[in-house]
Design a protein around this motif. Structure first.
Motif, PDB file in Angstrom:
ATOM      1  N   GLU A   1       0.659  -1.162  -0.009  1.00 50.70           N
ATOM      2  CA  GLU A   1      -0.077  -0.078  -0.113  1.00 50.70           C
ATOM      3  C   GLU A   1       0.981   1.049   0.106  1.00 50.70           C
ATOM      4  O   GLU A   1       0.719   2.210  -0.824  1.00 50.70           O
ATOM      5  CB  GLU A   1      -0.695  -0.106   1.190  1.00 50.70           C
ATOM      6  N   MET A   2       1.717   1.374   0.866  1.00 49.65           N
ATOM      7  CA  MET A   2       2.746   2.508   0.886  1.00 49.65           C
ATOM      8  C   MET A   2       3.744   2.473  -0.296  1.00 49.65           C
ATOM      9  O   MET A   2       3.884   3.799  -0.754  1.00 49.65           O
ATOM     10  CB  MET A   2       3.508   2.595   2.402  1.00 49.65           C
ATOM     11  N   LEU A   3       4.262   1.484  -0.764  1.00 48.18           N
ATOM     12  CA  LEU A   3       5.149   1.481  -1.772  1.00 48.18           C
ATOM     13  C   LEU A   3       4.484   1.800  -3.106  1.00 48.18           C
ATOM     14  O   LEU A   3       5.042   2.656  -3.700  1.00 48.18           O
ATOM     15  CB  LEU A   3       5.584  -0.236  -1.996  1.00 48.18           C
ATOM     16  N   VAL A   4       3.207   1.391  -3.183  1.00 47.86           N
ATOM     17  CA  VAL A   4       2.553   1.912  -4.504  1.00 47.86           C
ATOM     18  C   VAL A   4       2.168   3.590  -4.456  1.00 47.86           C
ATOM     19  O   VAL A   4       2.225   4.218  -5.339  1.00 47.86           O
ATOM     20  CB  VAL A   4       1.420   1.151  -4.807  1.00 47.86           C
ATOM     21  N   GLY A   5       1.945   4.022  -3.238  1.00 47.40           N
ATOM     22  CA  GLY A   5       1.322   5.218  -2.969  1.00 47.40           C
ATOM     23  C   GLY A   5       2.492   6.152  -3.011  1.00 47.40           C
ATOM     24  O   GLY A   5       2.250   7.135  -3.822  1.00 47.40           O
ATOM     25  N   GLN A   6       3.584   5.982  -2.543  1.00 49.76           N
ATOM     26  CA  GLN A   6       4.782   6.639  -2.805  1.00 49.76           C
ATOM     27  C   GLN A   6       5.287   6.880  -4.148  1.00 49.76           C
ATOM     28  O   GLN A   6       5.874   7.965  -4.477  1.00 49.76           O
ATOM     29  CB  GLN A   6       5.868   6.449  -1.782  1.00 49.76           C
ATOM     30  N   ALA A   7       5.252   5.530  -4.751  1.00 40.59           N
ATOM     31  CA  ALA A   7       5.887   5.401  -6.156  1.00 40.59           C
ATOM     32  C   ALA A   7       4.870   6.295  -7.045  1.00 40.59           C
ATOM     33  O   ALA A   7       5.405   6.692  -8.121  1.00 40.59           O
ATOM     34  CB  ALA A   7       5.814   3.946  -6.434  1.00 40.59           C
ATOM     35  N   ALA A   8       3.758   6.429  -6.744  1.00 37.50           N
ATOM     36  CA  ALA A   8       2.863   7.084  -7.684  1.00 37.50           C
ATOM     37  C   ALA A   8       3.021   8.745  -7.578  1.00 37.50           C
ATOM     38  O   ALA A   8       3.157   9.150  -8.789  1.00 37.50           O
ATOM     39  CB  ALA A   8       1.463   7.115  -7.113  1.00 37.50           C
ATOM     40  N   VAL A   9       3.583   9.091  -6.553  1.00 41.50           N
ATOM     41  CA  VAL A   9       3.891  10.489  -6.562  1.00 41.50           C
ATOM     42  C   VAL A   9       5.184  10.664  -7.343  1.00 41.50           C
ATOM     43  O   VAL A   9       5.513  11.677  -8.100  1.00 41.50           O
ATOM     44  CB  VAL A   9       4.094  11.015  -5.123  1.00 41.50           C
ATOM     45  N   ALA A  10       6.244   9.789  -6.926  1.00 37.28           N
ATOM     46  CA  ALA A  10       7.552   9.903  -7.793  1.00 37.28           C
ATOM     47  C   ALA A  10       7.387   9.720  -9.119  1.00 37.28           C
ATOM     48  O   ALA A  10       8.239  10.510  -9.732  1.00 37.28           O
ATOM     49  CB  ALA A  10       8.342   8.791  -6.989  1.00 37.28           C
TER      50      ALA A  10
ATOM     51  N   PHE B   1       8.598  11.216 -14.714  1.00 45.29           N
ATOM     52  CA  PHE B   1       8.180  11.126 -16.156  1.00 45.29           C
ATOM     53  C   PHE B   1       6.870  12.081 -16.449  1.00 45.29           C
ATOM     54  O   PHE B   1       6.561  12.042 -17.953  1.00 45.29           O
ATOM     55  CB  PHE B   1       7.538   9.870 -16.421  1.00 45.29           C
ATOM     56  N   ASP B   2       6.535  13.121 -15.746  1.00 42.25           N
ATOM     57  CA  ASP B   2       5.610  14.075 -15.821  1.00 42.25           C
ATOM     58  C   ASP B   2       4.313  13.615 -16.527  1.00 42.25           C
ATOM     59  O   ASP B   2       3.870  13.932 -17.498  1.00 42.25           O
ATOM     60  CB  ASP B   2       6.410  15.194 -16.957  1.00 42.25           C
ATOM     61  N   ALA B   3       4.089  12.580 -15.834  1.00 46.81           N
ATOM     62  CA  ALA B   3       2.649  11.711 -16.369  1.00 46.81           C
ATOM     63  C   ALA B   3       2.147  11.094 -15.095  1.00 46.81           C
ATOM     64  O   ALA B   3       2.816  10.643 -14.212  1.00 46.81           O
ATOM     65  CB  ALA B   3       3.083  10.980 -17.357  1.00 46.81           C
ATOM     66  N   GLU B   4       0.832  11.250 -15.088  1.00 43.55           N
ATOM     67  CA  GLU B   4       0.021  10.940 -13.924  1.00 43.55           C
ATOM     68  C   GLU B   4      -0.039   9.206 -14.183  1.00 43.55           C
ATOM     69  O   GLU B   4      -0.551   8.730 -15.009  1.00 43.55           O
ATOM     70  CB  GLU B   4      -1.385  11.406 -13.781  1.00 43.55           C
TER      71      GLU B   4
END
Length: 272
Positions: A238-247, A252-255
């Motif tokens: 949960e935390m791994l994917v959440g922090q990765a999404a922001v990074a 890569f300047d893409a959501e």
């Protein structure tokens, strides 16, 4: 033609699932780019950043243990992360070679508990390292009640309570786990290659939530003990994917396409 790339650095690094996450999103978005994992020792940090600073294809890196505090001297801190959290897990390279440090761990940690009412609730946090700093920073914004930090060394843990304005106390890792509404393992205990952490949870109420940020293995001894007692659990993905999404958006300047989270989780579980 070379591709823009980012990476995750740490020591050890073989356990990192970050390349799977970022690679999954790059493929879903059909973006040209790569995400790698690179072993960097503490002694090699200066050379690593010196080389990457000169590489125009390098978008930045995520930082995992044990470097989240050690990277502070090598980057610009425009957001005051060093003062507020005291640890960085994301470094971005600007076109002129300037390296900017930030922290996406706090947002990643907070996502799964955002709907909880933690005001004045008792919390236990295991660990006092870089990840624990992000966890405590997030908890301090939730007006939580007393926080007990369990750590080998009492002084760094006590300093963190003071830094984040949290009331509470510090106990050793061998102390009985006090009753709490939320228990967070913010250490590497229970990770592959690290000592096990299987505390006695008999003092916990039925509504206690156990959150382990370790994701390798995904089913840690702590989570197994919590599930045996019928407690709600939150695993490290949960935390791994959440922090990765922001990074990912910073690199890569893409959501990132979070609508595929279930598919991503299945992928990560297959590689557990």
């Amino acid at each position: 033609m070379t591709l823009p790339y980012a990476e995750v650095i740490g020591d050890p690094i073989a356990q990192s699932k970050s390349p799977l996450i970022h690679g999954f999103w790059l493929e879903k978005l059909d973006l040209a780019g790569e995400y790698r994992k690179t072993l960097v020792t503490s002694d090699g940090l200066a050379e690593f950043f010196a080389r990457r600073r000169e590489d125009p294809d390098w978008r930045g890196c995520n930082v995992t243990a044990p470097h989240k505090q050690a990277v502070l001297p090598f980057v610009d801190d425009r957001g005051g992360v060093g003062d507020s959290i005291g640890a960085m897990n994301t470094i971005i390279r600007e076109p002129d070679g300037t390296l900017i440090g930030t922290n996406t761990d706090a947002a990643g940690f907070f996502g799964p508990i955002a709907d909880l009412d933690l005001v004045d609730q008792k919390v236990v946090v295991i660990g006092a390292g870089g990840a624990a700093r992000a966890v405590l920073f997030a908890l301090s914004r939730c007006a939580v009640g007393p926080v007990t930090i369990m750590n080998r060394s009492p002084m760094p843990a006590a300093a963190l309570l003071a830094k984040f304005g949290l009331k509470g106390n510090v106990v050793g890792l061998d102390a009985p786990l006090p009753a709490a509404s939320l228990i967070v393992n913010a250490s590497t205990l229970g990770m592959v290659g690290a000592p096990a952490f299987e505390p006695d949870l008999s003092a916990q109420r039925s509504d206690c939530i156990v959150y382990d940020i370790v994701y390798s293995p995904l089913q840690t001894g702590l989570l197994a003990a919590a599930e045996e007692r019928g407690l709600e659990t939150i695993d490290g993905l949960e935390m791994l994917v959440g922090q990765a999404a922001v990074a990912f958006e910073l690199f890569f300047d893409a959501e990132p396409p979070r609508q595929y989270d279930d598919e991503l989780r299945e992928l990560l579980l297959r590689w557990s």
